[in-house]
Write an enzyme that holds these catalytic residues in place. Sequence first.
Site, short mmCIF file in Angstrom:
data_model
loop_
_atom_site.label_atom_id
_atom_site.label_comp_id
_atom_site.label_asym_id
_atom_site.label_seq_id
_atom_site.Cartn_x
_atom_site.Cartn_y
_atom_site.Cartn_z
N ASN A 115 1.00 -1.18 -0.10
CA ASN A 115 -0.12 -0.03 -0.11
C ASN A 115 0.85 1.16 -0.06
OD1 ASN A 115 -1.85 2.05 0.36
ND2 ASN A 115 -2.38 1.43 2.54
N LYS A 152 0.18 4.28 -0.41
CA LYS A 152 -0.48 5.23 0.10
C LYS A 152 -0.43 6.59 -0.62
CE LYS A 152 0.09 3.40 4.86
NZ LYS A 152 0.02 3.82 6.18
N HIS A 209 -9.41 1.15 4.72
CA HIS A 209 -8.04 1.22 5.46
C HIS A 209 -8.53 2.20 6.68
CE1 HIS A 209 -4.27 2.52 6.45
NE2 HIS A 209 -3.49 1.36 5.75
N GLU A 232 -6.83 4.91 7.79
CA GLU A 232 -6.74 5.94 7.56
C GLU A 232 -7.94 6.71 6.73
OE1 GLU A 232 -2.76 5.39 5.71
OE2 GLU A 232 -2.22 5.14 7.74
N GLU A 249 -5.31 -5.03 10.50
CA GLU A 249 -4.09 -3.95 10.82
C GLU A 249 -4.41 -2.97 12.02
OE1 GLU A 249 -2.10 -2.71 6.85
OE2 GLU A 249 -3.86 -1.22 7.15
N GLY A 288 2.70 2.12 10.83
CA GLY A 288 3.92 3.36 10.54
C GLY A 288 4.51 3.35 11.85
N SER A 294 3.36 -2.31 10.40
CA SER A 294 5.03 -2.18 10.81
C SER A 294 5.63 -3.57 10.13
CB SER A 294 5.38 -1.65 12.02
OG SER A 294 4.88 -0.63 12.11
C1 PEP Z 1 -0.83 0.09 6.09
O1 PEP Z 1 -0.97 1.43 6.23
O2 PEP Z 1 -1.59 -0.56 5.53
C2 PEP Z 1 0.57 -0.36 6.90
C3 PEP Z 1 0.55 -1.59 7.01
O3 PEP Z 1 1.56 0.59 7.07
P1 PEP Z 1 2.91 0.23 7.71
O4 PEP Z 1 3.28 -1.14 6.93
O5 PEP Z 1 3.82 1.41 7.18
O6 PEP Z 1 2.81 0.01 9.12
#
Ligand code: PEP
Length: 252
Positions: free
Chosen positions: A10, A12, A97, A99, A167, A173, A213
């Site tokens: 992803n 983003k 997601h 976000e 998630e 992040g 992460s």
């Molecule tokens: C995400 O936002 O889908 C995600 C998993 O981000 P990160 O791997 O940076 O934690």
Amino acid sequence: MVRKKLIAGNWKMNCLQAEGIALAKEVAAKVKAQKFDCDFLICPPFTLLGAIKKCLRGTKIALGAQDVHFAEKGAHTGDISSLMLTDLGCTYTIIGHSERRVDHFESNELINKKAVAAHQAGLNTVICIGETGEERDAGKTIKVCQDEIDGSVPNDATAKNTVIAYEPIWAIGTGKTPTAADVEEVHAAIRKALTKKLGKATANKMRILYGGSVKPSNAAELLSLPDVDGALIGGASLKAEDFINIAINSTK
Ligand code: PEP
């Protein structure tokens, strides 16, 4: 039940054209260079979908978007429909997601509607769920995930058109991840919730990704768990080498 792992990136709101094209070409070359026993998906921003599709030609990497509108077309300024995505060569879209749930106040009901529209247009969905840090501290992780499965996953979901991404919001992040035991416990609970909603045969075949992460150093542990069927990767998907090393480590 053997479920083929899905390694999904992803991107983003990252990458201008030159950067995105270079990244996609590097990922494509690395995927072509060796035999992988997993599926790949990359989800660049809308602006890059057309250009990235060209970079992925001749590879097994699927192209996905990061969101979609539920309407077919019409007066929805700034939105993108499922048909626009399939027209560009997308076969997947991420929906729900955290976000988008947080920044755009997206509800389970809206996400469900988007999923139905996407499926009708022939798009597969990656439906994201996960708890906040506060909910986790209050011991509500499993309840939050069950409620999000119940509300966001449509009744027409199949193991082919739907992938779930767990998630934990506090892990996105941040460099923090739940323990492997916690991840397996939540994934098993998600599969149970899917069984209740869609039946055992579908739930057993449906892929449940972990996201939050994920990096090359923790991929082997997290992705070898019985109910973890791949990863949704944010930050580490912006470096071709890290993205590929996650795939290598997850299928070891
Ligand atoms: C995400 O936002 O889908 C995600 C998993 O981000 P990160 O791997 O940076 O934690």
